[in-house]
Write a protein that holds these residues in place. Structure first.
Motif, mmCIF file in Angstrom:
data_model
loop_
_atom_site.group_PDB
_atom_site.id
_atom_site.type_symbol
_atom_site.label_atom_id
_atom_site.label_comp_id
_atom_site.label_asym_id
_atom_site.label_seq_id
_atom_site.Cartn_x
_atom_site.Cartn_y
_atom_site.Cartn_z
ATOM 1 N N GLN A 152 38.059 39.461 34.239
ATOM 2 C CA GLN A 152 39.233 38.859 34.879
ATOM 3 C C GLN A 152 40.039 37.991 33.916
ATOM 4 O O GLN A 152 41.246 38.090 33.862
ATOM 5 C CB GLN A 152 38.795 38.064 36.106
ATOM 6 C CG GLN A 152 38.219 39.009 37.177
ATOM 7 C CD GLN A 152 37.437 38.280 38.222
ATOM 8 O OE1 GLN A 152 36.601 37.441 37.914
ATOM 9 N NE2 GLN A 152 37.703 38.598 39.487
ATOM 10 N N TYR A 153 39.334 37.147 33.179
ATOM 11 C CA TYR A 153 40.016 36.345 32.159
ATOM 12 C C TYR A 153 38.986 35.717 31.243
ATOM 13 O O TYR A 153 37.799 35.697 31.555
ATOM 14 C CB TYR A 153 40.907 35.262 32.794
ATOM 15 C CG TYR A 153 40.216 34.379 33.805
ATOM 16 C CD1 TYR A 153 39.447 33.277 33.412
ATOM 17 C CD2 TYR A 153 40.350 34.629 35.184
ATOM 18 C CE1 TYR A 153 38.827 32.470 34.343
ATOM 19 C CE2 TYR A 153 39.727 33.817 36.121
ATOM 20 C CZ TYR A 153 38.973 32.731 35.700
ATOM 21 O OH TYR A 153 38.352 31.942 36.624
ATOM 22 N N ILE A 198 42.664 32.545 29.733
ATOM 23 C CA ILE A 198 43.422 33.461 28.887
ATOM 24 C C ILE A 198 43.394 34.798 29.597
ATOM 25 O O ILE A 198 42.340 35.417 29.749
ATOM 26 C CB ILE A 198 42.785 33.573 27.484
ATOM 27 C CG1 ILE A 198 42.639 32.173 26.877
ATOM 28 C CG2 ILE A 198 43.606 34.501 26.589
ATOM 29 C CD1 ILE A 198 41.733 32.121 25.667
ATOM 30 N N MET A 199 44.556 35.233 30.085
ATOM 31 C CA MET A 199 44.567 36.363 31.009
ATOM 32 C C MET A 199 44.375 37.708 30.317
ATOM 33 O O MET A 199 43.746 38.593 30.847
ATOM 34 C CB MET A 199 45.887 36.388 31.802
ATOM 35 C CG MET A 199 46.088 35.143 32.658
ATOM 36 S SD MET A 199 44.621 34.669 33.639
ATOM 37 C CE MET A 199 44.563 35.992 34.837
ATOM 38 N N ASP A 200 44.912 37.844 29.136
ATOM 39 C CA ASP A 200 44.896 39.142 28.475
ATOM 40 C C ASP A 200 43.555 39.331 27.767
ATOM 41 O O ASP A 200 43.441 39.055 26.588
ATOM 42 C CB ASP A 200 46.064 39.171 27.472
ATOM 43 C CG ASP A 200 46.154 40.522 26.804
ATOM 44 O OD1 ASP A 200 45.672 41.495 27.413
ATOM 45 O OD2 ASP A 200 46.689 40.587 25.684
ATOM 46 N N ALA A 201 42.565 39.804 28.502
ATOM 47 C CA ALA A 201 41.213 39.805 27.935
ATOM 48 C C ALA A 201 40.507 41.125 28.175
ATOM 49 O O ALA A 201 39.603 41.224 28.979
ATOM 50 C CB ALA A 201 40.412 38.665 28.548
ATOM 51 N N ASP A 202 40.926 42.152 27.481
ATOM 52 C CA ASP A 202 40.230 43.424 27.681
ATOM 53 C C ASP A 202 38.972 43.501 26.838
ATOM 54 O O ASP A 202 38.098 44.303 27.079
ATOM 55 C CB ASP A 202 41.155 44.616 27.400
ATOM 56 C CG ASP A 202 41.823 44.503 26.034
ATOM 57 O OD1 ASP A 202 42.101 43.354 25.639
ATOM 58 O OD2 ASP A 202 42.043 45.531 25.382
ATOM 59 N N CYS A 239 33.794 34.290 29.582
ATOM 60 C CA CYS A 239 34.773 35.005 30.389
ATOM 61 C C CYS A 239 34.325 35.056 31.842
ATOM 62 O O CYS A 239 33.166 34.827 32.162
ATOM 63 C CB CYS A 239 34.958 36.425 29.861
ATOM 64 S SG CYS A 239 33.433 37.376 29.870
#
Lengths: 302, 426
Positions: B350-351, B361-365, B373
């Motif tokens: 999710q983040y 930090i939203m962009d966390a692939d 996380c």
């Protein structure tokens, strides 16, 4: 005081029992390494608390250098008999013959280091996937970083960089074929904690832990019991002193301390007063180099 | 006499090793042979005294690389308490080690250099302590000797820290102590240089901080580790469930439910070392016998009927990633929660949490080593979970790589989707 208050020894006991039961639950073929010393005697009492009225889910295994104190060997046999538990003894002597190892020679000759070979041989012979040992983190700085479940490769080697993080009271005993685990239920106990527990539990110890007169030779300022196994220099000074052993291991590397402590209470008082650490006082094998324990552990020792 | 487990976090420069050395030395836990080993290494500090930081010096492998690889455990005791120190290195790349050391600690000592004040590292160590649910924080403002033992410097740092803590930390109990670890001020002995400070010195505080309330005694959780069946003549029908009470209390006569099966029974006896107990409570290791013949094996959990609990296979958690290979959404892992092991899939990342600020930090692939996380997890076997903030002992789990079997993650449950709720959704 809160009625739900758990004394420190009860907390240590609860933790150790939990670890033993995790070993029983997670492994197919565990073993308890028994030396006849006070730490492994404590482990046996903890195993009784963990598994009675059932039988232990593991045998007691003794790696015998052949150079042990006769008192410790007698104690070992009587204990196994009284408990009705299985005792397996494997001899370093046999490994030396079988693997054609050279017997250590010289002033510091000891079979202590050769125990590793016999231990690994026994692990292979019986297929042990986990060996419970009585090592404590307060003993030595390499042991201070040891896990409670310590994964070893097929050569028994400890790699501090490959250690698994160990969180909460969750122990990861998953291993690949050929690997095995050393489990240390009394990791968080100190020498004094062990003695206080022995006192509380009224555990009988081999009498060499208490004061007695013995013929010793003086080596590097330490008192070593005379025996057929220890290297002698013609100029070695032989004395008879009132001594006791603070640790009980192989006769060739375990030194005595001068003492008049005759029972558990006087031993405890003596340890509190002592200015020298347990291994510092009694172990010749750690003195050989600053990283002696770290090196031996990497080689498969405890 | 009870036990206080605490963690010390900080880097070499904070004087962490010196502080631990000081605590051990001033409580007479250092033996002559250990001091000799340090003296023979030839390293002394500017005053010509033995450098106490060397007492915590580590392995050859670490010295060769000039780093600390791992958490080291140290022990000392006073007539009031036994202390277990988890000594964790504090650099950012060692979040993993600090999380490990913090997981078992009741108290965290955070060192602040009086010359520098609250730094990123101070915030990071505080946030990790807080995320791991450590109830007591002690902020040691160290090196007071280097700022002339100035009360104003101390007050300003306390003010700054309180402001940060109010918005970011869950810990309720935060204590501030001005010290000089090098000179021993306010560590074990009261400082004569800081008469303006009226609080306890560090050791006094460590001896007094109440820890018995840190065990959760409300929610009864008993994960079964092992079933004792002697099969002897004397104990022919004996069947004992061996485990540790991780939270709550258990007494003879309690009505219980076994999860996940849902079978019910009553406690026939609570035993420890062959003796029956009136009541047992966390963190005791005991044996329970039940009135009825129910099918129970390792991994089952015995709880109280009155709590009406439910298992779940889906939940959200904060995970500290501890592996060199990154974590990706869809990863399949083994999950160990107390005595249960099951397969699990990380369905969604999710983040990420910035451990210096607690920002998301939203962009966390991809999640790297030492990242924390928030993830969604689904397990193959239903688990009895608690939220970590409500019950530390039942809200934590570890993640294990399916092929190397190494521990790759540590998780803390944040929200749970119960089986019953899933049924309603259908």
């Amino acid at each position: 005081m809160n009625k739900r208050y758990l004394d420190y020894l009860d907390q240590l006991e609860a933790e150790a029992i939990h670890i033993m039961r995790e070993v029983a639950g997670q492994f197919q073929k565990p073993a308890l390494l028994f030396s006849g010393g006070k730490d492994s005697i404590t482990l046996v009492r903890l195993a009784e608390k963990a598994f009675r009225p059932g039988k232990f889910p593991f045998p007691l295994v003794h790696i015998d250098t052949g150079h042990n104190f006769p008192e410790a060997i007698q104690y070992r046999d009587e204990l196994a008999e009284r408990l009705g538990e299985k005792l397996i003894v494997r001899n370093v002597e046999d490994t030396i013959k079988k693997q054609n190892l050279s017997e250590p020679t010289g002033r510091y000759a000891s079979r202590n280091g050769l125990q590793t070979y016999t231990l690994l041989e026994s692990i292979e012979e019986f297929g042990f996937d986990c060996c419970i040992g009585g090592a404590r983190r307060d003993e030595e700085k390499a042991r201070a970083k040891e896990r409670i479940f310590s994964v070893r490769d097929e050569f028994g080697q400890w790699d501090p960089k490959r250690q698994r993080p160990e969180l909460w009271n969750t122990y990861n005993g998953r291993i690949s074929l050929g690997e095995n685990v050393r489990a240390f239920p009394i990791s968080n106990w100190t020498e004094l904690d062990v003695w206080n527990y022995i006192k509380r539990e009224e555990i009988v110890l081999p009498n060499i832990y208490f004061t007695h007169e013995r013929e010793c030779l003086i080596r590097d300022g330490k008192l070593m019991a005379t025996s057929d196994f220890i290297y002698r220099d013609p100029e070695d000074e032989i004395v008879t002193r009132k001594i006791r052993f603070r640790t009980v291991g192989d006769m060739t590397c375990t030194a005595a301390v001068e003492s008049v402590a005759y029972d558990i209470d006087t031993v405890i008082a003596e340890i509190i007063e002592s200015k020298i650490s347990e291994r510092g006082a009694t172990r010749i094998d750690d003195k050989l180099s600053e990283t002696a324990m770290e090196d031996r552990k990497k080689g498969g020792y405890f | 006499m009870d036990i206080l487990r605490f963690i010390t976090a900080g880097s070499v420069d904070d004087g962490k090793s010196t502080l631990i050395g000081r605590l051990l030395y001033d409580t007479n836990q250092i033996y002559i042979d250990q001091l000799e080993a340090i003296e023979s290494s030839g390293r002394v500090n500017e005053d010509g005294q033995v450098d106490l930081s060397l007492l915590t010096d580590g392995l050859k492998a670490e010295r060769e690389q000039g780093i600390t690889i791992d958490v080291a455990y140290k022990y000392f005791s006073t007539p009031k308490r036994k202390f277990i120190i988890a000594d964790a290195p504090g650099h950012i790349q060692y979040t993993r080690n600090m999380v490990t050391g913090a997981s078992n600690s009741n108290l965290s000592i955070i060192l602040v250099d009086a010359r520098n004040g609250v730094q990123e590292q101070t915030r990071r160590h505080s946030i990790i302590s807080s995320l791991l649910g450590i109830p007591h924080l002690v902020i040691c403002i160290n090196k007071m000797d280097l700022v002339g033992f100035d009360e104003n410097v101390y007050n300003q740092i306390v003010e700054d820290y309180k402001q940060f803590a109010a918005s970011k930390l869950a810990a309720k109990d935060i204590t501030f102590i001005p010290i000089s670890a090098l000179r021993g001020d306010n560590v074990v002995d009261r400082s004569e240089n800081m008469p303006w400070y009226e609080g306890p010195n560090l050791l006094e505080h460590l001896e007094k901080v109440p820890v018995s309330n840190d065990f959760n005694l409300d929610d009864a959780r008993f994960p079964v580790q092992y079933v004792i069946r002697p099969h002897t003549h004397e104990h022919h029908d004996y069947r004992g469930y061996a485990g540790k009470i991780i939270s709550g209390t258990y007494s003879k006569g309690d009505k219980i439910t076994v999860l996940p099966s849902g079978q019910t029974s009553t406690i026939k006896s609570v035993e420890l070392g062959g003796k029956e107990l009136e009541e047992a409570f966390a963190p005791m290791s005991v044996v329970l016998q039940l009135e009825d013949d129910v099918d129970i094996s390792r991994g089952d959990v015995i709880v109280k009927q009155e709590e009406n609990l439910d298992v779940s296979k889906e939940f959200e958690a904060l995970v500290c990633w501890m592996n060199n290979k990154p974590l990706r959404a869809g990863a399949k892992l083994l999950l160990r929660h107390n005595s249960t092991e099951t397969r699990a899939v990380v369905r969604q990342i999710q983040y990420k949490v910035d451990v210096n600020s607690l920002d998301n930090i939203m962009d966390a692939d991809q999640v790297q080593l030492n990242d924390i996380c928030r993830v969604q997890i689904k397990t193959a076997t239903p688990l009895l979970l608690d939220k970590y903030e409500n019950n530390r002992a039942n809200g934590g789990f570890i993640l294990i790589d399916e092929t190397s079997f190494t521990t790759v993650g540590a998780g803390m449950v944040e929200s749970i989707t119960h089986e019953s709720e899933l049924n309603y959704m259908i």
